[in-house]
Structures are given as structure tokens and as C-alpha cells.
Motif scaffolding. Structure first.
Motif, PDB file in Angstrom:
ATOM      1  N   ARG A 135      -4.855  49.720  41.041  1.00  5.61           N
ATOM      2  CA  ARG A 135      -5.808  48.941  40.254  1.00  5.61           C
ATOM      3  C   ARG A 135      -5.328  48.799  38.817  1.00  5.61           C
ATOM      4  O   ARG A 135      -4.541  49.608  38.328  1.00  5.61           O
ATOM      5  CB  ARG A 135      -7.192  49.624  40.275  1.00  5.61           C
ATOM      6  N   MET A 136      -5.819  47.768  38.156  1.00  5.56           N
ATOM      7  CA  MET A 136      -5.420  47.495  36.781  1.00  5.56           C
ATOM      8  C   MET A 136      -6.182  48.391  35.816  1.00  5.56           C
ATOM      9  O   MET A 136      -7.409  48.402  35.803  1.00  5.56           O
ATOM     10  CB  MET A 136      -5.685  46.028  36.424  1.00  5.56           C
ATOM     11  N   VAL A 137      -5.420  49.132  35.003  1.00  7.21           N
ATOM     12  CA  VAL A 137      -5.996  49.932  33.924  1.00  7.21           C
ATOM     13  C   VAL A 137      -5.062  49.769  32.726  1.00  7.21           C
ATOM     14  O   VAL A 137      -4.014  50.410  32.644  1.00  7.21           O
ATOM     15  CB  VAL A 137      -6.122  51.421  34.300  1.00  7.21           C
ATOM     16  N   THR A 138      -5.423  48.902  31.814  1.00  7.49           N
ATOM     17  CA  THR A 138      -4.604  48.634  30.634  1.00  7.49           C
ATOM     18  C   THR A 138      -5.423  48.952  29.384  1.00  7.49           C
ATOM     19  O   THR A 138      -6.647  49.152  29.466  1.00  7.49           O
ATOM     20  CB  THR A 138      -4.159  47.155  30.587  1.00  7.49           C
ATOM     21  N   PRO A 139      -4.781  49.003  28.211  1.00  8.39           N
ATOM     22  CA  PRO A 139      -5.545  49.249  26.984  1.00  8.39           C
ATOM     23  C   PRO A 139      -6.626  48.201  26.729  1.00  8.39           C
ATOM     24  O   PRO A 139      -7.620  48.492  26.063  1.00  8.39           O
ATOM     25  CB  PRO A 139      -4.471  49.211  25.886  1.00  8.39           C
ATOM     26  N   ASP A 140      -6.420  46.985  27.271  1.00  9.29           N
ATOM     27  CA  ASP A 140      -7.368  45.897  27.017  1.00  9.29           C
ATOM     28  C   ASP A 140      -8.305  45.605  28.181  1.00  9.29           C
ATOM     29  O   ASP A 140      -9.296  44.898  28.014  1.00  9.29           O
ATOM     30  CB  ASP A 140      -6.604  44.606  26.677  1.00  9.29           C
ATOM     31  N   HIS A 141      -7.986  46.139  29.341  1.00  4.83           N
ATOM     32  CA  HIS A 141      -8.788  45.756  30.517  1.00  4.83           C
ATOM     33  C   HIS A 141      -8.779  46.855  31.569  1.00  4.83           C
ATOM     34  O   HIS A 141      -7.718  47.370  31.936  1.00  4.83           O
ATOM     35  CB  HIS A 141      -8.226  44.466  31.129  1.00  4.83           C
ATOM     36  N   ILE A 142      -9.979  47.212  32.026  1.00  8.60           N
ATOM     37  CA  ILE A 142     -10.131  48.093  33.189  1.00  8.60           C
ATOM     38  C   ILE A 142     -10.845  47.286  34.258  1.00  8.60           C
ATOM     39  O   ILE A 142     -11.964  46.814  34.050  1.00  8.60           O
ATOM     40  CB  ILE A 142     -10.942  49.355  32.843  1.00  8.60           C
ATOM     41  N   CYS A 143     -10.189  47.094  35.383  1.00  5.78           N
ATOM     42  CA  CYS A 143     -10.738  46.238  36.435  1.00  5.78           C
ATOM     43  C   CYS A 143     -12.014  46.855  37.011  1.00  5.78           C
ATOM     44  O   CYS A 143     -11.980  47.980  37.540  1.00  5.78           O
ATOM     45  CB  CYS A 143      -9.707  46.054  37.540  1.00  5.78           C
ATOM     46  N   PRO A 144     -13.144  46.149  36.942  1.00  7.30           N
ATOM     47  CA  PRO A 144     -14.396  46.707  37.475  1.00  7.30           C
ATOM     48  C   PRO A 144     -14.355  46.902  38.983  1.00  7.30           C
ATOM     49  O   PRO A 144     -14.951  47.846  39.505  1.00  7.30           O
ATOM     50  CB  PRO A 144     -15.445  45.671  37.074  1.00  7.30           C
ATOM     51  N   LYS A 186     -15.027  50.217  41.284  1.00  8.41           N
ATOM     52  CA  LYS A 186     -15.957  50.194  42.414  1.00  8.41           C
ATOM     53  C   LYS A 186     -15.255  50.630  43.701  1.00  8.41           C
ATOM     54  O   LYS A 186     -15.853  51.326  44.538  1.00  8.41           O
ATOM     55  CB  LYS A 186     -16.556  48.804  42.571  1.00  8.41           C
ATOM     56  N   SER A 187     -14.008  50.215  43.874  1.00  6.14           N
ATOM     57  CA  SER A 187     -13.259  50.609  45.073  1.00  6.14           C
ATOM     58  C   SER A 187     -13.056  52.123  45.100  1.00  6.14           C
ATOM     59  O   SER A 187     -13.246  52.769  46.140  1.00  6.14           O
ATOM     60  CB  SER A 187     -11.901  49.902  45.103  1.00  6.14           C
ATOM     61  N   ASP A 228     -12.968  43.386  50.783  1.00  6.42           N
ATOM     62  CA  ASP A 228     -12.348  43.782  52.056  1.00  6.42           C
ATOM     63  C   ASP A 228     -12.684  45.229  52.389  1.00  6.42           C
ATOM     64  O   ASP A 228     -12.883  45.584  53.559  1.00  6.42           O
ATOM     65  CB  ASP A 228     -10.833  43.604  51.985  1.00  6.42           C
ATOM     66  N   LEU A 229     -12.740  46.052  51.363  1.00  3.34           N
ATOM     67  CA  LEU A 229     -13.062  47.467  51.568  1.00  3.34           C
ATOM     68  C   LEU A 229     -14.501  47.628  52.050  1.00  3.34           C
ATOM     69  O   LEU A 229     -14.780  48.437  52.952  1.00  3.34           O
ATOM     70  CB  LEU A 229     -12.846  48.237  50.267  1.00  3.34           C
ATOM     71  N   ARG A 230     -15.411  46.867  51.490  1.00  2.00           N
ATOM     72  CA  ARG A 230     -16.802  46.916  51.952  1.00  2.00           C
ATOM     73  C   ARG A 230     -16.885  46.459  53.411  1.00  2.00           C
ATOM     74  O   ARG A 230     -17.636  47.037  54.203  1.00  2.00           O
ATOM     75  CB  ARG A 230     -17.688  46.046  51.068  1.00  2.00           C
ATOM     76  N   GLU A 231     -16.122  45.434  53.747  1.00  3.27           N
ATOM     77  CA  GLU A 231     -16.113  44.959  55.138  1.00  3.27           C
ATOM     78  C   GLU A 231     -15.524  46.019  56.069  1.00  3.27           C
ATOM     79  O   GLU A 231     -16.008  46.204  57.199  1.00  3.27           O
ATOM     80  CB  GLU A 231     -15.289  43.673  55.224  1.00  3.27           C
TER      81      GLU A 231
END
Length: 246
Positions: free
Chosen positions: A9-18, A22-23, A72-75
Motif C-alpha cells: 500500500r502507498m504510504v508517503t510523506p504526502d499521502h497515506i492510502c485510505p 482499510k485493507s 476485491d478483498l471484501r468480495e
């Protein structure tokens, strides 16, 4: 043997993927030990996508099998998609429920007299203020939807921009106990025009429209709920006026 999953998953100084968060949360709630890999910049993310031939992140792998993103994970776990939660009526149900609970809370505290009459008037007042707030968040979007069915707004477009302020004023006036002659004409005016407009659009012309009562771009169908809201404003205004004249 503990269940294991690998998550990118994306974890950068400017963005953490919601959806990455959740996954990870979903996997942990399902009893998985998560091997959590952070994609810390755009080049890492692009390289990962190219390697696994995917267009988005996050991506989850279980038993070396790629499951996919959060949906896809929820499915995979046979869970309902979050986009399917609620219905078109959810916003108005929430507004009316919170309005009723706010009035009850004030009554329990002693801030309002107990009784059916004060409950109804204050409920309508609170609901009108909340509904006005929904409209004022995006006045342009509200006006674009409102002018498609309101009879006065069709002829005088500026009325669509005035309406939410008038609704807020009438609602606040009811809550503050302003003189009836100041509040009731506004409530009667907007309620009567609104009720006639809904009756004509829905029950006479048989048009299938969306209601702007909870703001622009609403998916709530124009119909019984919209008519009830307008009749409540009309009724409250008439009641206040008759009580003043008595």
C-alpha cells in the motif's frame, strides 16, 4: 498455524492510502498476520504496478494468490461492498432522526418544555436548519437541481439562491421564539410553493426527478418525503400564525 497475508500500500510523506489502511484493518479483523509493505514514493508504486500488471494499489496477496484491492478483498470475504451501504433515503432519515433526538435531548435537560406541541415545532425548526445547511454547502449545485421542479424558481431563478436562507431563517425563528408575524409568513410561503411544486411535478406531470431538499446532487427521489417536508413547514407556519391571532 496463523493465517498470513501480504499487503502492498502507498504510504508517503504526502499521502497515506485510505484503502490500504482499510485493507490492513480488515485482514487483521479476519485473523490474519499482515506483512505490511509500504510503497513510499511514486517510482516504487509504478514499479510495483508494472511488475504485477495492476492499475491500482493497495494489493493483497493470500497464500501467494493476488486477491486485489480493498473491494476485491471484501468480495473475497463475502462482505457487502461499502458503496452499497445505506440507500437513497439515508440522508433524510439521518437528518430527521438527529433532529428528533436533539429536541428530545433538550427536553430531557430541561432546556425545552416537555409535550407534543413543543416537540413538533422544535423538531420542524431543527430539521429546517439542518436541511438549509445541506443546501448551503453547495448553493450552486442546489440551485441547479431545485429549478427543475420548483414553480417559482423556474420563473425567478434567483429564488433558488434565496430559498435556503429563508428556510434557515424560519427554522431559527421557530427555535428562538421570534414573533409569529416575522416567522410564519416565510414558513407558509416557502412551504406552500414547495408543496404545490411537488404535487404538480410528481403527481400531475408524473415526472421522475431528484429532490434538492438535502442539497444539490442528491439521489433522493422527489415525492412523498419532499411533499411531507413542505407540508410540515406550511403547517408550522399556519399554526404559529393562528396561535398568535387567537
Amino acid at each position: 498455524m496463523s493465517k498470513r497475508a501480504v499487503l502492498y500500500r502507498m504510504v508517503t510523506p504526502d499521502h497515506i492510502c485510505p484503502f490500504g489502511l482499510k485493507s490492513k484493518d480488515l485482514l487483521e479483523r479476519k485473523g490474519y498476520k499482515v506483512e505490511d509493505h509500504h510503497l513510499s514514493n511514486r517510482s516504487e508504486t509504478d514499479a510495483f504496478k508494472e511488475k504485477h500488471n495492476v492499475k491500482t494499489t493497495p494489493q493483497t496477496f493470500i497464500d501467494d494468490e493476488r486477491i486485489g484491492g480493498y473491494d476485491d478483498l471484501r468480495e473475497y470475504f463475502d462482505l457487502k461492498q461499502e458503496s452499497e451501504f445505506g440507500s437513497r433515503y439515508t440522508p433524510i432519515i439521518v437528518i430527521f432522526s438527529l433532529a428528533a433526538l436533539m429536541v428530545l435531548a433538550l427536553m430531557l435537560k430541561g432546556g425545552l418544555p416537555a409535550g407534543l406541541e413543543p416537540f413538533i415545532l422544535n423538531f420542524i425548526g431543527v430539521a429546517m436548519v439542518i436541511l438549509a445547511l445541506q443546501k448551503l454547502q453547495d448553493l450552486v449545485a442546489f440551485s441547479n437541481q431545485f429549478i427543475t421542479y420548483d414553480l417559482l424558481a423556474m420563473k425567478q431563478v434567483r429564488y433558488a439562491y434565496i430559498y435556503p436562507f429563508a428556510e434557515a431563517f424560519a427554522g431559527l425563528g421557530m427555535l428562538a421564539g421570534f414573533p409569529a408575524l416575522l416567522v410564519s409568513p416565510v414558513s407558509i410561503f416557502i412551504g406552500a410553493i414547495g408543496a404545490v411544486s411537488v404535487i404538480k411535478a410528481v403527481y400531475i406531470d408524473k415526472r421522475e426527478l431528484k429532490c434538492a431538499c438535502v442539497g444539490g446532487n442528491s439521489d433522493l427521489p422527489l415525492g412523498f418525503i419532499s411533499l411531507t417536508e413542505n407540508l410540515a413547514m406550511l403547517g408550522a407556519g399556519l399554526y404559529m400564525l393562528s396561535a398568535w391571532l387567537a
